[in-house]
Each structure stands twice: as C-alpha cells, then as structure tokens.
Scaffold this motif. Structure first.
Motif, PDB file in Angstrom:
ATOM      1  N   UNK A   1       0.819  -1.208   0.000  1.00 49.27           N
ATOM      2  CA  UNK A   1       0.000   0.000   0.000  1.00 49.27           C
ATOM      3  C   UNK A   1       0.852   1.256   0.000  1.00 49.27           C
ATOM      4  N   UNK A   2       0.269   2.307  -0.580  1.00 48.71           N
ATOM      5  CA  UNK A   2       1.029   3.558  -0.737  1.00 48.71           C
ATOM      6  C   UNK A   2       1.374   4.180   0.606  1.00 48.71           C
ATOM      7  N   UNK A   3       0.442   4.069   1.569  1.00 50.53           N
ATOM      8  CA  UNK A   3       0.690   4.713   2.870  1.00 50.53           C
ATOM      9  C   UNK A   3       1.982   4.219   3.494  1.00 50.53           C
ATOM     10  N   UNK A   4       2.239   2.910   3.355  1.00 50.07           N
ATOM     11  CA  UNK A   4       3.415   2.329   3.988  1.00 50.07           C
ATOM     12  C   UNK A   4       4.690   2.720   3.278  1.00 50.07           C
ATOM     13  N   UNK A   5       4.595   2.814   1.950  1.00 52.05           N
ATOM     14  CA  UNK A   5       5.803   3.139   1.193  1.00 52.05           C
ATOM     15  C   UNK A   5       6.269   4.561   1.491  1.00 52.05           C
ATOM     16  N   UNK A   6       5.327   5.508   1.570  1.00 51.42           N
ATOM     17  CA  UNK A   6       5.765   6.891   1.778  1.00 51.42           C
ATOM     18  C   UNK A   6       6.309   7.134   3.185  1.00 51.42           C
ATOM     19  N   UNK A   7       5.888   6.345   4.165  1.00 49.39           N
ATOM     20  CA  UNK A   7       6.437   6.586   5.517  1.00 49.39           C
ATOM     21  C   UNK A   7       7.556   5.611   5.875  1.00 49.39           C
ATOM     22  N   UNK A   8       7.920   4.738   4.929  1.00 51.44           N
ATOM     23  CA  UNK A   8       8.852   3.662   5.294  1.00 51.44           C
ATOM     24  C   UNK A   8      10.169   4.195   5.832  1.00 51.44           C
ATOM     25  N   UNK A   9      10.727   5.235   5.182  1.00 50.64           N
ATOM     26  CA  UNK A   9      12.046   5.721   5.614  1.00 50.64           C
ATOM     27  C   UNK A   9      12.001   6.360   7.002  1.00 50.64           C
ATOM     28  N   UNK A  10      10.870   6.994   7.302  1.00 51.04           N
ATOM     29  CA  UNK A  10      10.732   7.587   8.638  1.00 51.04           C
ATOM     30  C   UNK A  10      10.649   6.460   9.679  1.00 51.04           C
ATOM     31  N   UNK A  11       9.901   5.414   9.320  1.00 51.66           N
ATOM     32  CA  UNK A  11       9.806   4.273  10.242  1.00 51.66           C
ATOM     33  C   UNK A  11      11.171   3.632  10.447  1.00 51.66           C
ATOM     34  N   UNK A  12      11.887   3.465   9.349  1.00 52.57           N
ATOM     35  CA  UNK A  12      13.214   2.819   9.469  1.00 52.57           C
ATOM     36  C   UNK A  12      14.129   3.646  10.365  1.00 52.57           C
ATOM     37  N   UNK A  13      14.119   4.968  10.155  1.00 55.52           N
ATOM     38  CA  UNK A  13      14.954   5.819  11.010  1.00 55.52           C
ATOM     39  C   UNK A  13      14.506   5.695  12.463  1.00 55.52           C
ATOM     40  N   UNK A  14      13.194   5.591  12.664  1.00 58.19           N
ATOM     41  CA  UNK A  14      12.668   5.419  14.024  1.00 58.19           C
ATOM     42  C   UNK A  14      13.166   4.142  14.667  1.00 58.19           C
ATOM     43  N   UNK A  15      13.219   3.056  13.907  1.00 64.35           N
ATOM     44  CA  UNK A  15      13.710   1.805  14.495  1.00 64.35           C
ATOM     45  C   UNK A  15      15.194   1.904  14.821  1.00 64.35           C
ATOM     46  N   UNK A  16      15.926   2.693  14.047  1.00 65.48           N
ATOM     47  CA  UNK A  16      17.377   2.773  14.288  1.00 65.48           C
ATOM     48  C   UNK A  16      17.719   3.586  15.538  1.00 65.48           C
ATOM     49  N   UNK A  17      16.685   4.104  16.221  1.00 64.89           N
ATOM     50  CA  UNK A  17      16.946   4.757  17.506  1.00 64.89           C
ATOM     51  C   UNK A  17      16.997   3.707  18.632  1.00 64.89           C
ATOM     52  N   UNK A  18      16.641   2.466  18.301  1.00 68.70           N
ATOM     53  CA  UNK A  18      16.636   1.424  19.342  1.00 68.70           C
ATOM     54  C   UNK A  18      17.959   1.265  20.084  1.00 68.70           C
ATOM     55  N   UNK A  19      19.115   1.382  19.408  1.00 72.94           N
ATOM     56  CA  UNK A  19      20.379   1.306  20.175  1.00 72.94           C
ATOM     57  C   UNK A  19      20.456   2.359  21.276  1.00 72.94           C
ATOM     58  N   UNK A  20      19.941   3.575  20.987  1.00 76.63           N
ATOM     59  CA  UNK A  20      19.910   4.604  22.030  1.00 76.63           C
ATOM     60  C   UNK A  20      19.045   4.130  23.202  1.00 76.63           C
ATOM     61  N   UNK A  21      17.897   3.523  22.855  1.00 77.65           N
ATOM     62  CA  UNK A  21      17.011   3.048  23.926  1.00 77.65           C
ATOM     63  C   UNK A  21      17.696   1.958  24.752  1.00 77.65           C
ATOM     64  N   UNK A  22      18.531   1.170  24.081  1.00 79.87           N
ATOM     65  CA  UNK A  22      19.268   0.140  24.826  1.00 79.87           C
ATOM     66  C   UNK A  22      20.235   0.792  25.809  1.00 79.87           C
ATOM     67  N   UNK A  23      20.943   1.820  25.341  1.00 82.93           N
ATOM     68  CA  UNK A  23      21.867   2.538  26.234  1.00 82.93           C
ATOM     69  C   UNK A  23      21.109   3.098  27.428  1.00 82.93           C
ATOM     70  N   UNK A  24      19.921   3.657  27.137  1.00 84.72           N
ATOM     71  CA  UNK A  24      19.139   4.243  28.226  1.00 84.72           C
ATOM     72  C   UNK A  24      18.589   3.174  29.164  1.00 84.72           C
ATOM     73  N   UNK A  25      18.475   1.947  28.661  1.00 81.60           N
ATOM     74  CA  UNK A  25      17.967   0.871  29.511  1.00 81.60           C
ATOM     75  C   UNK A  25      19.017   0.438  30.540  1.00 81.60           C
ATOM     76  N   UNK A  26      20.288   0.589  30.174  1.00 81.93           N
ATOM     77  CA  UNK A  26      21.354   0.061  31.044  1.00 81.93           C
ATOM     78  C   UNK A  26      21.324   0.606  32.476  1.00 81.93           C
ATOM     79  N   UNK A  27      21.250   1.943  32.659  1.00 79.66           N
ATOM     80  CA  UNK A  27      21.191   2.431  34.046  1.00 79.66           C
ATOM     81  C   UNK A  27      20.019   1.843  34.817  1.00 79.66           C
ATOM     82  N   UNK A  28      18.898   1.698  34.122  1.00 76.98           N
ATOM     83  CA  UNK A  28      17.711   1.132  34.748  1.00 76.98           C
ATOM     84  C   UNK A  28      17.987  -0.297  35.208  1.00 76.98           C
TER      85      UNK A  28
END
Lengths: 413, 463
Positions: free
Chosen positions: A84-111
């Motif tokens: 579907x078109x909706x997914x294709x146009x937002x795909x790169x934003x979603x991908x960039x969003x997933x690539x923030x996961x390493x930051x979330x891992x770093x933030x998880x460590x102190x916790x």
C-alpha cells in the motif's frame, strides 16, 4: 518512464537541510534537561527530587520513547506485509525510528544496573512482612527475580536488534542495487517478525510495568501496549511526514490522498487502543474481584480519577470525533496537530499507568517525570534526524514506488 | 498503469493473479451467473444435497418439538455445568457469521477488490448462521413463546430487563446484527434482481424478481443513491464485526469464574469468530465453485487470500490461548493455576489438546506456499478449523464450570442425544437455507463482477 528518470536525474530525496538545525537544538534541549534530571536525583525529596524519584521518572521517560521506537518497528513490518502507498511513503521515517533502538538500549542500562531496587517490590521479597503480599512474591519468585528479568530483557533487545538490522540493511541494499528480491526478503521476515514483536512487547510490558504491582495481572495488558506503542509511533510519524511534505524534495510527492490514508489508520489505531483499554476496564469493573479492582482503585482515587477521565475524553473521544472528518484528514497541518496532541496524551496515559503505583491514593504532579521525557525526547529526536538524513526519504527502488506516488495524484476516495 | 510494459511481474511480492480469468466480457459474466438461476436445469446433485440437508433439518424440528413439550431437561445441562451445548453452539454459529460481515463491509471500505466474487455468498452465510445461532437462546428459555420478555417494553408485570447484564446486550447486539446483515444483503441484491427480472422467461419469475427489484431501472441517479446507501451500510456494519462477538465474550468474562474472567476475551473472541467464519467460507466455496464451474470467478487467489486471513486470525487466537496459560501460571492465584492445569490434564484433557491440534498446530501449515496453493489442503484445513473452533467453546464453557469453587459439587457434563440432535439439526437448517439460496438467487454479485473486469477500468479512464 517519467518516474524512472527522476532517479536518473539524481534526485535522491535528501532530507531538508533544516533537519541539521533541528537535530542540534534537540540535542541541546536533551542535554540540558538530562543535566537537570540528573541534578534532580541529588535534590531533597521535599522538592520532588531523590534517587527513588529519579528512577520512577526514568521508567516513565524510557517507556514513552521506547514505545515510539518500537511502534516504528511494528509498523514497518506491518506495511511490508500489507503493502500500500501509505506504507511506502512513511517507510524511511519508520526505518529511522527503528534505528533509535540502540539509544534506547543505552538508556535501559542504568535502569537495569541501578534502577531495579528503586522500582520493583519483588526486589525486596525477603524484607516484606505483609503476609499476603509475601506469599504472592514467593509464588512468583521463579519469574520475578533480577537474574531472569535481565535475561529476558537481553532476549527482547536481541530480537528487536535483529529485526531492525535486517529490515534496515535490506532496504539500504535495495536502494543501491535496485534488486527487487530484497522486497521479498523484507516481507518474508515481517511475518514471523510481527509475531515476535507482539510477544516481546507483551512480555516486556509485563516485566517492566505490570510487575510494579507484583500481585496484579490482566491477560489483555500486552495488547494494550502493542496498540499504544503503534499509536505513539504513528502519531510521531505523521507529524514528521507533514513537516517533510511541506518542503522540497517531498513537496508534491506526498499529498492529500496519502495523508487521508494515514489519517484513517490513525483513527483505526485510536479505536483499537480504546477497545483494548475499555475491555480491560469493563471486565475488571464488572467482576469486581478485590485483588484485581485494586489496580483501578489506585488509579481512580485521590484525584487520579481526573487523569483517567482526561484520558478517556482526550486520548479517545476528541481525536475520534475529529478524525471522522474527511477534510481534516486531507489537511496535512491539522492532521499533524491532532497527531502531536495524541502523542502528548500517550504520555498522559503512561503517567497514569505508572506514577499512581508509587503514589497510591493521592494525585501527585512530579516535575521529574516531565523533565525526564523531555531529556530523553531531545536525545531521541536528535538521534532520529541523524539517522533520517543517512538515506533517501523514499525507497526509490521499491517495485511499487511509482504506483505509490501516483496514488497521491489520483486517489480521491 | 504506465509501467505495465515493465517485465517485473515475476518478482512482484504481492499477488498478481487476476481476480477474474481473462476473456470475460460484461455479457459473459451476466450470462454465466444468471444462468445458474434461470437457464440451467437444476442438477441432480442439488436435489441430493438439498434432500440430505432437509432431512437433517427435520431432526432439528423433532428435537425442538420434544424440547417444547418435555422441557429443557432433555438436555444434559445440569449443575455444576449449567450452561452447555446451547451456548457453545450459539457462540459457534454467531462466530461463523462474522466472516460474511468482514468480507462485505470491512473489505469494501478497505477497497479490497477480491471480496467482490465472494461477498454475496458470504453474506448469505452470515444470515443463515445468525438464524441458526438465534435458535439456541430462544429455545433454551424453556418457554420460547415468552421470548419477547427479553425486550424492554412497558408491562403490568413489573418486569424489566437487567441492563447491567451482557446477556441483555446480546439481545440487542444480535438482533441489530441480523437486521443490518439482512438489509445489506438485500440492498446488494437489488440490481441483480433487476437483471434476473429482465432475463427471466416465465411471467411468474418476472413478477417475483420484479417485486424484489423494487422498481430498479439502473439510471445514473439510481446508481448514485445506491452507491451512497451501500457505503453507509458498510460503515454501519463495520462496528458490528467487533461489537457482537465482544459482547458474546463479555457473557463469560464479566463473571468471576476462572477460565471465563479474562480480559483478553474480547479481542480473542473476535479473532476466533473471523477465523471460524473464514474457515466456513472456504469449506463451502471450494465444493461450490467446483460443482458449478465457477473457477473463473472465484479464483485460486481468492482461496489464498482467505487462507492468509485464516492464518493471521488463527495466530491471534493462539496468542489468546498462550496468554491464558501464561497468566494462569504467572498469577500465582491457586484457582487460576488450577483452572489452566485442569484444562490441560483434567478429565477433559483430550478436548483441550484436540483444540490445540486443530486450531493452533494444523493452520501453521498455511505458512507453506504449496499448501496455500492446494485446494484440497485448504478444504481439509478449513474443516479442521471449524471443528477446532467448536472445541474451543466446549473447553471454555465446560472445563471452567465442571470444577467450580466447591469441590463437593464437582461433576461431569456430557451432551445427550437431544443436544446432538439439535446441533446437527441446525447444521441441516443452515444447509437447507444455503441450497435454496444457491438455486434461486445469484450467488455472485453480477453487477459488481462487471466492475472489476478490465474493460470497466478502461471506460472509466476514457470518461
């Protein structure tokens, strides 16, 4: 082939330059608030500081921004499966969003390293004297103990990283080589991937939030997070897409018809979240079993009920009514306003889920729980823009690229 | 499509098999579908099938007659299992109906064109399934002639329904569902009634179909209003897909009984309903399209898509079972733990594991492409899922009740011959209605099929 020449003309859909400025500002805000937040840990309890408070707020901030990144991962796999078109146009934003996961891992460590004793009652099993609670904690000690807790967390992150890694790599490979088999790979991974996503989200939400009250349980709880995280991510992505679509290079490529589809999906996720959350409430209210009802009583008594009412009205009723309008969904700026509003309400909902656990029976405004999400949010957004700039804003070599862009020009439904 | 000359069809990720086999024209589509009703002689197979179904339906009549004269004591329902076959079968039938509504309403709103050749048939299935479901609560009342007491109406007896009870909500949810489904189905049929009216040769059929067509002339204004009405009804029917089975799940979940009182119930019941419904659509479509030679219209792509929906909803159901089991253990509540353990190893353990085998293990075969492409395999899997979904309701209802809080009142439940007669009888009722439908109405929407022909697209662009 007019559309193909666009690629040959070397129009690479680079992220607008202002994004660098945004990234710097976000980083600055993030750093400033992070300092404030850390200082708060050493302030006296009387003015809302202290180490316990620090980790309570830390959990709120962490869960909120983890939700945005994880929601991006879930949506990314969903759009690979549905097309579907909706997914294709937002795909790169979603991908960039997933690539923030390493930051979330770093933030998880102190916790994970320092935070657990400040958060979870099951960490103090042996010191608890209240008989009933002690018995429950004893019965659950095989599951709720620090070692197993950390092993599970490691498994969740490992799965999330693996999904993130392959989906992002194949997408980049497709940009470079224009080979269409990568689309197939991504779709094939997304089927099992979405199952893993739902399961890990469920168990992570049980571990990290539900177990704050070790006695309470609810079988729909994981799904509330699946819907909630997806909704957070969708709101965030719509806001970013509107910003991108109003300036080159996406101006004229991502249009009203695309936003119309995104708006419909936003409405669907608002309803899905409300459906899960309300089902849980109605069943527990109606059953009225003391062990279970207590969880809601903690969130309704002593002023907390007003937040609950606000969640019902502003997280569900208002967006629901507004998003029914066709004109509003096709108006990018208004849609973005609603999306950002929903994102704020996602935070209010999370605050209502977590904070009453530490303040049973009396409402409390915690400034630290506002400072922490802003701190993490600044870092998150800076990280996100940095990642977004690394790739073209649209997956130029996707087999459905032309169709998806065409959809914006004709789709008038 | 500007890139139609591009040779990338073979690498496409999503389906490209046509929804309608090439070579058809507007006239040939109309001829083929309407001839099933108007021209072809009723095949012998139809009489055999109808005969068997009608006989089973008589079993239902017999069971109901005995029930009304003797009373509900003819059923095996007794303490502690005070709610057995009637509710199991009610939930089973009402669930099956959901696929029809999903196909006709939600897939319409999602612009999924593949729904076109199966929606009429699936909607009919919905109606007949709801009719079968309705038999159980009405007859289980014991005095079915007083069924209208369920409705809130001013009366001198001081009777007023308990509106806090989901059983009361059921009355409204199911009757709304039946009404909207019937309207939706009928409105969808109007242009096709007109086609049949214009093509019928005998005066009697012309008048009958003419009455049903309600004066349809096919003018542009008719079509504009029609499209709007159809879309509005689709919007109205969409929440019903969720609401009906959500309320059915509340029937159980609002109680305090372990095994019933679970917050996961609403989404998992809805998914289960769609799962069972798609299984039933497949079970019926596969023989039907073969028997009437409708492979041109109901293509393999339709079957594959339905298989995918079945796989997805089956996985949600699996998630539901998993959450029940996990939280049963995690809760550390002795009643919850006992309930789940008893389900797995107690006196009804065979039912639980048969359920897992039918509903969770077997459908995993649908991940395999070759299975999705095999009509026979799909047919078998759909039957297995149909059985599995019946077992699911049996396990939920019976295993939760037969060991209640008071061990002195523990007991077993087994359906009596009358329980089975009524269940098999409703299958007869369902099939009887279905055979009549196949004989007298167009089983595929003629006018909607014409809109998905490639020719229709060209004309739209030229206009």
């Amino acid at each position: 082939m007019a559309e193909r020449t666009r690629v040959e003309q070397n129009l690479t859909y680079a992220t607008p330059r202002e994004s660098a400025r945004y990234q710097q500002r976000a980083l600055l805000v993030g750093a400033l608030f992070l300092v404030l937040f850390i200082v708060g840990a050493f302030l006296p309890i009387t003015i809302g500081g202290g180490i316990d408070q620090f980790f309570h707020s830390y959990l709120v901030g962490f869960m909120f921004w983890l939700g945005v990144a994880m929601g991006c991962l879930g949506l990314l796999m969903l759009q690979h499966l549905t097309g579907g078109a909706w997914g294709l146009v937002i795909r790169r934003v979603l991908e960039a969003g997933t690539r923030v996961l390493p930051l979330m891992f770093l933030l998880f460590l102190p916790l994970a390293i320092f935070g657990l004793p400040h958060l979870y009652e099951w960490m103090h099993r042996t010191e608890i004297t209240e008989k009933a609670l002690r018995a429950v904690l004893e019965a659950k000690k095989n599951y709720l103990n620090p070692t197993f807790f950390l092993i599970r967390a490691a498994v969740y992150f490992a799965i999330w990283f693996a999904l993130m890694f392959f989906l992002n790599r194949w997408s980049a490979d497709q940009d470079r080589t224009a080979e269409r088999r990568y689309s197939k790979n991504m779709t094939a991974l997304s089927g099992p991937g979405i199952i893993l996503f739902v399961l890990t989200t469920t168990f992570a939400s049980v571990d990290w939030v539900m177990s704050l009250d070790a006695e309470w349980f609810s079988t729909i709880y994981g799904l509330i997070y699946v819907a909630g995280w997806t909704l957070s991510a969708f709101s965030f992505v719509i806001a970013v897409m509107v910003w991108l679509a109003t300036r080159p290079p996406l101006e004229g490529e991502v249009r009203a018809a695309h936003f119309h589809d995104l708006g419909k999906l936003l409405l669907a996720f608002v309803m899905l979240w409300a459906y899960f959350a309300f089902s849980q409430f109605l069943i527990i209210w109606s059953g009225n079993i003391p062990e279970e009802a207590e969880w809601y009583l903690n969130r309704l008594r002593g002023g907390w009920g007003w937040i609950g009412v606000a969640v019902v009205l502003l997280h569900f009723a208002l967006p629901f009514v507004l998003l029914l309008s066709r004109d509003l969904k096709r108006n990018a700026r208004r849609l973005a306003t609603i999306a950002l509003f929903i994102l704020v309400m996602r935070f209010v909902d999370l605050y209502w889920l977590i904070v009453p656990e530490f303040n049973r029976g009396h409402f409390k405004f915690e400034w630290m729980s506002i400072v922490c999400p802003i701190a993490f949010g600044g870092l998150w957004i800076a990280f996100f823009f940095w990642q977004l700039r690394l790739r073209p804003l649209l997956p130029i070599n996707d087999p459905y690229f032309d169709e998806a862009i065409e959809h914006g020009k004709h789709g008038g439904h | 499509m500007p890139e139609s000359d591009q040779p990338h069809d073979e690498v496409r990720v999503h389906e490209t098999t046509p929804l309608i086999e090439p070579g058809h024209t507007f006239a040939s589509v109309t001829d083929k579908i309407s001839s099933l009703v108007l021209k072809r002689r009723t095949p012998l197979g139809w009489f055999i099938g109808f005969g068997i179904s009608f006989m089973l339906f008589q079993l239902f009549m017999l069971a109901v007659t005995n029930l009304v004269f003797t009373g509900v004591g003819i059923f095996g329902t007794n303490q502690p299992v005070g709610w057995a076959m009637p509710i199991i079968n009610f939930v089973w039938w009402i669930g099956i109906g959901h696929a029809g509504t999903l196909i006709s309403a939600i897939l319409l709103l999602l612009r999924q064109e593949w729904r076109t050749s199966i929606n009429r048939f699936a909607e009919a299935m919905t109606l007949f399934a709801v009719a079968c479901a309705g038999m159980y609560p009405v007859f289980h009342l014991g005095r079915p002639w007083l069924a209208y007491w369920l409705f809130p109406y001013p009366n001198t007896m001081g009777i007023w329904p308990q509106f806090r009870s989901p059983l009361m909500w059921d009355v409204f949810a199911v009757s709304t569902y039946a009404t909207v489904s019937a309207l939706f189905w009928f409105i969808g049929l109007i242009p096709d009634f007109a086609t049949l009216r214009d093509r019928a040769k005998s005066r009697g059929w012309q008048i009958l179909y003419g009455l049903l067509a309600m004066g349809w002339r096919g003018s542009a204004r008719h079509w504009a209003r029609y499209e709007m009405a159809y879309l509005l009804l689709a919007g109205l029917a969409t929440p019903l897909v969720l609401s009906v089975h959500t309320i059915v799940s509340f029937d159980f979940a609002v109680a305090q009984l372990p095994g019933w009182h679970a917050t996961i119930f609403p989404p998992y019941f809805v998914a289960g309903a769609i799962y069972a419904g798609f299984a039933m659509v497949l079970t019926l479509t596969i023989p039907l399209r073969k028997f009437y030679g409708l492979e041109d219209f109901i293509t393999d792509r339709h079957l594959r898509n339905m298989a995918k929906v079945m796989l997805a909803t089956g996985l949600i159901v699996a998630y539901g079972y998993m959450m029940e089991a996990f939280f049963g253990w995690y809760s550390a509540n002795k009643y919850e733990r006992f309930m789940i353990w008893n389900r797995m190893t107690g006196p009804y353990w065979q039912f639980y594991w048969a359920l897992i085998l039918c509903n969770i293990v077997t459908p995993q075969l649908l991940w395999i492409r070759r299975i999705r492409h095999s009509t026979l395999a799909l047919f078998i899997i759909s039957l297995v899922v149909g059985v599995g979904m019946w077992l699911e309701r049996f396990v939920i209802v019976v295993t939760s009740l037969h060991r209640d809080f008071l061990p002195s009142s523990w007991g077993m439940y087994w359906p009596t011959v009358w329980d089975w007669s009524m269940f098999i009888g409703t299958i007869g009722l369902f099939l009887t209605l279905l055979f009549l439908f196949i004989r007298f109405l167009p089983i595929i929407s003629i006018f909607e099929m014409r809109t998905i022909l490639p020719q229709a697209e060209v004309e739209e662009e030229a206009a």
